[in-house]
Design an enzyme around this catalytic site. Structure first.
Site, PDB file in Angstrom:
ATOM      1  N   ASP A 165       0.476  -1.029   0.473  1.00 55.85           N
ATOM      2  CA  ASP A 165      -0.111   0.250  -0.026  1.00 55.85           C
ATOM      3  C   ASP A 165       0.974   1.546   0.175  1.00 55.85           C
ATOM      4  O   ASP A 165       1.146   2.162   0.742  1.00 55.85           O
ATOM      5  CB  ASP A 165      -0.867  -0.184   1.181  1.00 55.85           C
ATOM      6  CG  ASP A 165      -1.878  -1.361   1.140  1.00 55.85           C
ATOM      7  OD1 ASP A 165      -2.212  -2.051   0.150  1.00 55.85           O
ATOM      8  OD2 ASP A 165      -2.625  -1.637   2.042  1.00 55.85           O
ATOM      9  N   ASP A 186      -0.688  -3.954  -4.026  1.00 50.78           N
ATOM     10  CA  ASP A 186      -1.432  -3.236  -3.432  1.00 50.78           C
ATOM     11  C   ASP A 186      -0.631  -1.862  -3.468  1.00 50.78           C
ATOM     12  O   ASP A 186      -0.614  -1.110  -2.991  1.00 50.78           O
ATOM     13  CB  ASP A 186      -3.039  -3.385  -2.804  1.00 50.78           C
ATOM     14  CG  ASP A 186      -3.762  -4.319  -3.021  1.00 50.78           C
ATOM     15  OD1 ASP A 186      -3.896  -5.419  -3.833  1.00 50.78           O
ATOM     16  OD2 ASP A 186      -4.075  -5.231  -1.915  1.00 50.78           O
TER      17      ASP A 186
END
Length: 327
Positions: A165, A186
Protein backbone atom coordinates in the site's frame (compact mmCIF):
# COMPACT_ATOMS: atom_id res chain seq x y z
CA UNK A 1 -19.48 -6.83 -13.75
CA UNK A 2 -17.56 -6.79 -17.00
CA UNK A 3 -13.84 -7.31 -17.32
CA UNK A 4 -12.16 -6.04 -20.48
CA UNK A 5 -8.58 -6.44 -21.65
CA UNK A 6 -7.42 -4.59 -24.75
CA UNK A 7 -4.08 -5.05 -26.51
CA UNK A 8 -2.95 -3.35 -29.71
CA UNK A 9 0.17 -2.21 -31.57
CA UNK A 10 0.93 1.20 -33.05
CA UNK A 11 4.15 1.94 -34.96
CA UNK A 12 5.93 -1.02 -33.35
CA UNK A 13 5.41 0.42 -29.89
CA UNK A 14 3.75 -2.01 -27.52
CA UNK A 15 0.55 -0.45 -26.28
CA UNK A 16 -1.73 -1.94 -23.68
CA UNK A 17 -5.02 -0.67 -22.41
CA UNK A 18 -6.29 -2.69 -19.47
CA UNK A 19 -9.72 -1.92 -18.08
CA UNK A 20 -10.42 -3.61 -14.78
CA UNK A 21 -14.11 -4.07 -13.94
CA UNK A 22 -15.26 -1.29 -16.25
CA UNK A 23 -18.93 -1.43 -15.35
CA UNK A 24 -20.15 1.71 -17.02
CA UNK A 25 -18.90 4.78 -18.80
CA UNK A 26 -18.87 7.92 -16.71
CA UNK A 27 -17.25 11.28 -17.29
CA UNK A 28 -14.96 12.91 -14.79
CA UNK A 29 -16.27 16.19 -13.42
CA UNK A 30 -14.49 19.40 -14.26
CA UNK A 31 -13.58 21.99 -11.66
CA UNK A 32 -12.86 25.59 -12.46
CA UNK A 33 -10.11 26.99 -10.28
CA UNK A 34 -8.80 30.43 -11.07
CA UNK A 35 -5.02 30.57 -11.05
CA UNK A 36 -3.38 33.30 -9.05
CA UNK A 37 -1.43 35.95 -10.92
CA UNK A 38 0.29 37.24 -7.78
CA UNK A 39 3.79 36.33 -6.69
CA UNK A 40 4.27 33.15 -4.71
CA UNK A 41 5.29 33.21 -1.05
CA UNK A 42 8.66 31.46 -0.59
CA UNK A 43 9.53 29.55 2.58
CA UNK A 44 12.90 27.78 2.87
CA UNK A 45 13.44 24.63 4.97
CA UNK A 46 17.04 23.83 5.81
CA UNK A 47 18.19 21.41 8.50
CA UNK A 48 21.39 23.40 9.00
CA UNK A 49 19.44 26.39 10.21
CA UNK A 50 20.20 28.56 7.19
CA UNK A 51 16.54 28.66 6.12
CA UNK A 52 13.31 29.87 7.66
CA UNK A 53 12.56 26.55 9.36
CA UNK A 54 14.49 23.39 10.14
CA UNK A 55 11.57 20.97 9.65
CA UNK A 56 8.99 20.62 6.92
CA UNK A 57 6.11 20.34 9.37
CA UNK A 58 7.09 23.60 11.06
CA UNK A 59 6.97 25.34 7.69
CA UNK A 60 3.51 23.91 6.97
CA UNK A 61 2.31 24.88 10.46
CA UNK A 62 3.37 28.46 9.78
CA UNK A 63 0.95 28.77 6.86
CA UNK A 64 -2.28 30.49 7.88
CA UNK A 65 -5.47 28.47 8.07
CA UNK A 66 -7.79 28.99 5.09
CA UNK A 67 -4.78 30.21 3.15
CA UNK A 68 -5.51 31.69 -0.29
CA UNK A 69 -1.97 32.50 -1.44
CA UNK A 70 0.36 30.22 -3.36
CA UNK A 71 2.96 28.94 -0.87
CA UNK A 72 6.21 27.44 -2.16
CA UNK A 73 8.14 25.51 0.51
CA UNK A 74 11.63 24.89 -0.84
CA UNK A 75 13.26 21.99 0.99
CA UNK A 76 17.04 22.02 0.89
CA UNK A 77 18.80 18.64 0.37
CA UNK A 78 18.83 16.29 3.32
CA UNK A 79 17.03 13.36 4.95
CA UNK A 80 14.03 14.60 6.90
CA UNK A 81 12.82 12.06 9.44
CA UNK A 82 9.32 13.41 9.87
CA UNK A 83 5.73 12.26 9.84
CA UNK A 84 4.06 15.10 7.95
CA UNK A 85 0.45 16.24 7.52
CA UNK A 86 -0.76 18.98 5.18
CA UNK A 87 -4.13 19.74 6.82
CA UNK A 88 -7.32 20.32 4.88
CA UNK A 89 -7.49 24.02 5.82
CA UNK A 90 -4.12 24.81 4.18
CA UNK A 91 -4.55 24.66 0.39
CA UNK A 92 -2.18 25.95 -2.32
CA UNK A 93 1.01 24.55 -0.78
CA UNK A 94 3.93 23.27 -2.85
CA UNK A 95 6.65 21.10 -1.29
CA UNK A 96 9.71 21.09 -3.53
CA UNK A 97 13.17 19.64 -3.39
CA UNK A 98 15.85 20.11 -6.02
CA UNK A 99 16.36 16.41 -6.77
CA UNK A 100 14.42 13.45 -5.44
CA UNK A 101 17.68 11.58 -4.89
CA UNK A 102 18.92 14.03 -2.25
CA UNK A 103 15.72 15.36 -0.67
CA UNK A 104 14.21 12.50 1.31
CA UNK A 105 11.21 12.44 3.65
CA UNK A 106 11.21 9.19 5.61
CA UNK A 107 9.36 7.54 8.48
CA UNK A 108 8.86 4.00 9.80
CA UNK A 109 5.26 3.11 10.67
CA UNK A 110 2.79 0.39 9.76
CA UNK A 111 -0.58 -1.13 10.44
CA UNK A 112 -3.47 1.24 9.75
CA UNK A 113 -3.61 2.79 6.28
CA UNK A 114 -4.84 6.13 7.61
CA UNK A 115 -2.38 6.47 10.49
CA UNK A 116 0.81 5.04 8.99
CA UNK A 117 1.57 7.48 6.10
CA UNK A 118 4.87 9.30 6.12
CA UNK A 119 3.18 12.19 4.29
CA UNK A 120 -0.58 12.79 4.43
CA UNK A 121 -2.03 15.40 2.08
CA UNK A 122 -5.52 16.44 3.15
CA UNK A 123 -5.53 19.89 1.50
CA UNK A 124 -6.62 20.79 -2.00
CA UNK A 125 -4.41 22.35 -4.69
CA UNK A 126 -1.26 20.65 -3.40
CA UNK A 127 1.93 20.19 -5.42
CA UNK A 128 5.03 18.08 -4.70
CA UNK A 129 8.21 18.26 -6.77
CA UNK A 130 11.45 16.29 -6.72
CA UNK A 131 11.04 14.53 -3.40
CA UNK A 132 11.57 10.99 -2.15
CA UNK A 133 8.73 9.98 0.17
CA UNK A 134 9.29 6.65 1.87
CA UNK A 135 8.04 4.37 4.61
CA UNK A 136 10.73 1.94 5.80
CA UNK A 137 8.37 -0.33 7.77
CA UNK A 138 9.16 -3.21 5.40
CA UNK A 139 7.31 -6.43 4.63
CA UNK A 140 5.39 -6.85 7.89
CA UNK A 141 2.12 -5.26 6.80
CA UNK A 142 0.44 -2.15 5.45
CA UNK A 143 2.75 0.84 5.46
CA UNK A 144 1.76 3.93 3.50
CA UNK A 145 4.45 6.26 2.24
CA UNK A 146 2.04 8.84 0.81
CA UNK A 147 -1.67 9.43 1.28
CA UNK A 148 -3.36 11.93 -1.02
CA UNK A 149 -6.91 12.79 0.06
CA UNK A 150 -7.23 16.38 -1.14
CA UNK A 151 -8.68 17.46 -4.47
CA UNK A 152 -6.51 18.84 -7.28
CA UNK A 153 -3.11 17.47 -6.28
CA UNK A 154 -0.11 17.11 -8.61
CA UNK A 155 3.24 15.38 -8.11
CA UNK A 156 6.24 15.77 -10.41
CA UNK A 157 9.47 13.78 -10.41
CA UNK A 158 8.83 12.19 -7.01
CA UNK A 159 9.93 8.79 -5.70
CA UNK A 160 7.32 7.03 -3.54
CA UNK A 161 8.67 3.96 -1.75
CA UNK A 162 7.30 1.27 0.53
CA UNK A 163 6.23 -2.39 0.28
CA UNK A 164 2.48 -2.78 0.88
CA UNK A 165 0.00 0.00 0.00
CA UNK A 166 2.82 2.40 -0.86
CA UNK A 167 0.59 5.10 -2.35
CA UNK A 168 -2.88 5.54 -0.86
CA UNK A 169 -4.40 7.53 -3.71
CA UNK A 170 -7.39 8.08 -1.52
CA UNK A 171 -9.82 10.62 -2.97
CA UNK A 172 -9.96 13.66 -5.23
CA UNK A 173 -8.46 14.38 -8.65
CA UNK A 174 -4.72 13.87 -8.94
CA UNK A 175 -1.94 14.05 -11.51
CA UNK A 176 1.38 12.19 -11.27
CA UNK A 177 4.10 12.97 -13.81
CA UNK A 178 7.47 11.23 -14.16
CA UNK A 179 7.18 9.63 -10.72
CA UNK A 180 8.78 6.39 -9.55
CA UNK A 181 6.47 4.25 -7.42
CA UNK A 182 7.75 1.08 -5.78
CA UNK A 183 6.10 -1.70 -3.78
CA UNK A 184 4.87 -5.28 -3.82
CA UNK A 185 1.25 -5.59 -2.69
CA UNK A 186 -1.53 -3.22 -3.81
CA UNK A 187 1.08 -0.51 -3.93
CA UNK A 188 -1.20 1.99 -5.68
CA UNK A 189 -4.56 1.83 -3.94
CA UNK A 190 -7.57 3.98 -3.14
CA UNK A 191 -10.51 5.62 -4.91
CA UNK A 192 -9.17 8.81 -6.46
CA UNK A 193 -9.58 9.93 -10.06
CA UNK A 194 -5.95 9.98 -11.12
CA UNK A 195 -3.81 10.24 -14.22
CA UNK A 196 -0.31 8.75 -14.04
CA UNK A 197 1.77 10.00 -16.96
CA UNK A 198 5.30 8.83 -17.83
CA UNK A 199 5.64 7.10 -14.47
CA UNK A 200 7.82 4.10 -13.58
CA UNK A 201 6.14 1.38 -11.51
CA UNK A 202 8.47 -1.17 -9.94
CA UNK A 203 7.32 -4.38 -8.25
CA UNK A 204 9.40 -5.75 -5.40
CA UNK A 205 7.40 -8.99 -5.29
CA UNK A 206 9.23 -12.17 -6.25
CA UNK A 207 6.16 -14.41 -6.65
CA UNK A 208 2.81 -12.75 -5.90
CA UNK A 209 2.55 -9.04 -6.54
CA UNK A 210 -0.28 -6.62 -7.27
CA UNK A 211 0.27 -3.12 -8.59
CA UNK A 212 -3.17 -1.58 -8.13
CA UNK A 213 -6.17 -2.01 -5.85
CA UNK A 214 -8.73 0.53 -7.01
CA UNK A 215 -11.72 1.04 -4.69
CA UNK A 216 -14.58 2.28 -6.88
CA UNK A 217 -17.79 0.80 -5.46
CA UNK A 218 -20.48 2.36 -7.62
CA UNK A 219 -20.95 2.96 -11.35
CA UNK A 220 -21.87 6.52 -10.42
CA UNK A 221 -18.44 7.28 -8.96
CA UNK A 222 -16.26 9.18 -11.44
CA UNK A 223 -13.04 7.63 -10.19
CA UNK A 224 -10.32 5.37 -11.55
CA UNK A 225 -6.58 5.08 -12.19
CA UNK A 226 -5.30 5.87 -15.71
CA UNK A 227 -1.68 5.09 -16.64
CA UNK A 228 -0.40 6.64 -19.88
CA UNK A 229 3.12 6.28 -21.28
CA UNK A 230 4.34 4.43 -18.20
CA UNK A 231 6.87 1.64 -17.62
CA UNK A 232 6.51 -1.44 -15.43
CA UNK A 233 9.51 -3.39 -14.14
CA UNK A 234 10.05 -5.81 -11.30
CA UNK A 235 12.05 -8.49 -9.57
CA UNK A 236 10.01 -11.62 -10.32
CA UNK A 237 7.47 -12.80 -12.86
CA UNK A 238 4.27 -13.15 -10.84
CA UNK A 239 2.99 -9.59 -10.57
CA UNK A 240 -0.44 -8.62 -11.90
CA UNK A 241 -1.71 -5.23 -12.95
CA UNK A 242 -4.29 -5.14 -10.21
CA UNK A 243 -7.09 -6.66 -8.22
CA UNK A 244 -10.53 -5.11 -7.54
CA UNK A 245 -10.75 -3.59 -4.09
CA UNK A 246 -14.23 -2.32 -4.96
CA UNK A 247 -17.10 -3.93 -6.85
CA UNK A 248 -16.72 -1.41 -9.70
CA UNK A 249 -12.94 -0.95 -9.72
CA UNK A 250 -11.58 0.81 -12.80
CA UNK A 251 -7.93 0.79 -13.93
CA UNK A 252 -6.60 1.65 -17.40
CA UNK A 253 -3.10 1.21 -18.82
CA UNK A 254 -2.28 2.79 -22.21
CA UNK A 255 0.97 3.17 -24.17
CA UNK A 256 2.72 1.35 -21.34
CA UNK A 257 5.80 -0.88 -21.52
CA UNK A 258 5.43 -4.01 -19.44
CA UNK A 259 8.37 -6.27 -18.75
CA UNK A 260 7.93 -10.00 -18.19
CA UNK A 261 7.30 -9.26 -14.52
CA UNK A 262 3.60 -9.10 -15.46
CA UNK A 263 1.89 -12.47 -15.19
CA UNK A 264 -0.13 -13.60 -18.27
CA UNK A 265 -3.51 -13.47 -16.51
CA UNK A 266 -3.08 -9.73 -16.06
CA UNK A 267 -5.16 -9.42 -12.92
CA UNK A 268 -6.52 -11.42 -10.01
CA UNK A 269 -9.75 -11.41 -8.04
CA UNK A 270 -9.94 -10.43 -4.40
CA UNK A 271 -10.43 -13.96 -3.03
CA UNK A 272 -13.41 -14.25 -5.36
CA UNK A 273 -13.15 -17.16 -7.85
CA UNK A 274 -15.76 -15.56 -10.10
CA UNK A 275 -13.31 -12.75 -10.88
CA UNK A 276 -10.44 -15.03 -11.88
CA UNK A 277 -9.34 -15.54 -15.49
CA UNK A 278 -6.55 -17.79 -16.68
CA UNK A 279 -5.50 -15.65 -19.66
CA UNK A 280 -6.41 -12.22 -20.89
CA UNK A 281 -5.98 -13.10 -24.57
CA UNK A 282 -9.61 -14.14 -24.93
CA UNK A 283 -10.76 -10.64 -24.08
CA UNK A 284 -8.32 -8.84 -26.39
CA UNK A 285 -9.42 -6.55 -29.18
CA UNK A 286 -8.13 -3.53 -31.04
CA UNK A 287 -9.18 -0.09 -29.84
CA UNK A 288 -10.22 2.51 -32.34
CA UNK A 289 -8.81 6.01 -32.08
CA UNK A 290 -12.14 7.33 -30.83
CA UNK A 291 -12.38 4.66 -28.14
CA UNK A 292 -8.92 5.29 -26.73
CA UNK A 293 -8.82 9.10 -27.05
CA UNK A 294 -10.82 9.97 -23.89
CA UNK A 295 -8.30 8.11 -21.74
CA UNK A 296 -5.14 9.64 -23.14
CA UNK A 297 -5.24 13.24 -21.95
CA UNK A 298 -5.86 15.35 -18.87
CA UNK A 299 -9.55 15.84 -19.58
CA UNK A 300 -10.23 12.73 -17.50
CA UNK A 301 -9.26 14.68 -14.37
CA UNK A 302 -10.21 18.15 -15.60
CA UNK A 303 -6.54 18.97 -15.31
CA UNK A 304 -6.42 21.88 -17.73
CA UNK A 305 -8.51 23.94 -15.32
CA UNK A 306 -6.30 23.48 -12.24
CA UNK A 307 -2.79 22.26 -13.06
CA UNK A 308 -0.48 25.22 -12.60
CA UNK A 309 3.06 25.92 -13.83
CA UNK A 310 6.11 26.20 -11.62
CA UNK A 311 6.22 29.73 -10.21
CA UNK A 312 8.91 32.05 -11.49
CA UNK A 313 8.38 35.05 -9.21
CA UNK A 314 8.61 34.85 -5.44
CA UNK A 315 8.04 37.23 -2.59
CA UNK A 316 9.51 36.93 0.90
CA UNK A 317 6.49 37.36 3.11
CA UNK A 318 6.86 34.88 5.91
CA UNK A 319 4.57 34.27 8.83
CA UNK A 320 6.20 34.59 12.23
CA UNK A 321 7.73 31.40 13.66
CA UNK A 322 5.18 29.11 15.26
CA UNK A 323 6.70 29.58 18.72
CA UNK A 324 5.80 33.30 18.55
CA UNK A 325 2.16 32.44 18.00
CA UNK A 326 2.09 34.59 14.89
CA UNK A 327 1.99 37.78 16.98
Amino acid sequence: MAVTYIVYHVLRVFVLVFILLDVCSASFSMAVTSSSTTDTVLIVVDQSGQGDYKTIQDAINAVASNNSELIYIWIKPGTYREKIVVPADKPFITLSGTEASNTIITWNDGGDIFNSPTLSVMASDFVARYLTIQNTFGMSGKAIALRVAGDRAALYGCRILSYQDTLLDDSGRHYYYNCYIEGATDFICGNAASLFESCHLHSLATTFGTITAQHRNSPFENTGFIFVGCKITGMGDGTVLGRPWGSCSRVIFAHTFMSNVISPEGWRGWDDPSKERSKRVGWSRELSHDESAPFLNKSMIGGRSWLRPTPTHFKKHLPRPIEDGGN
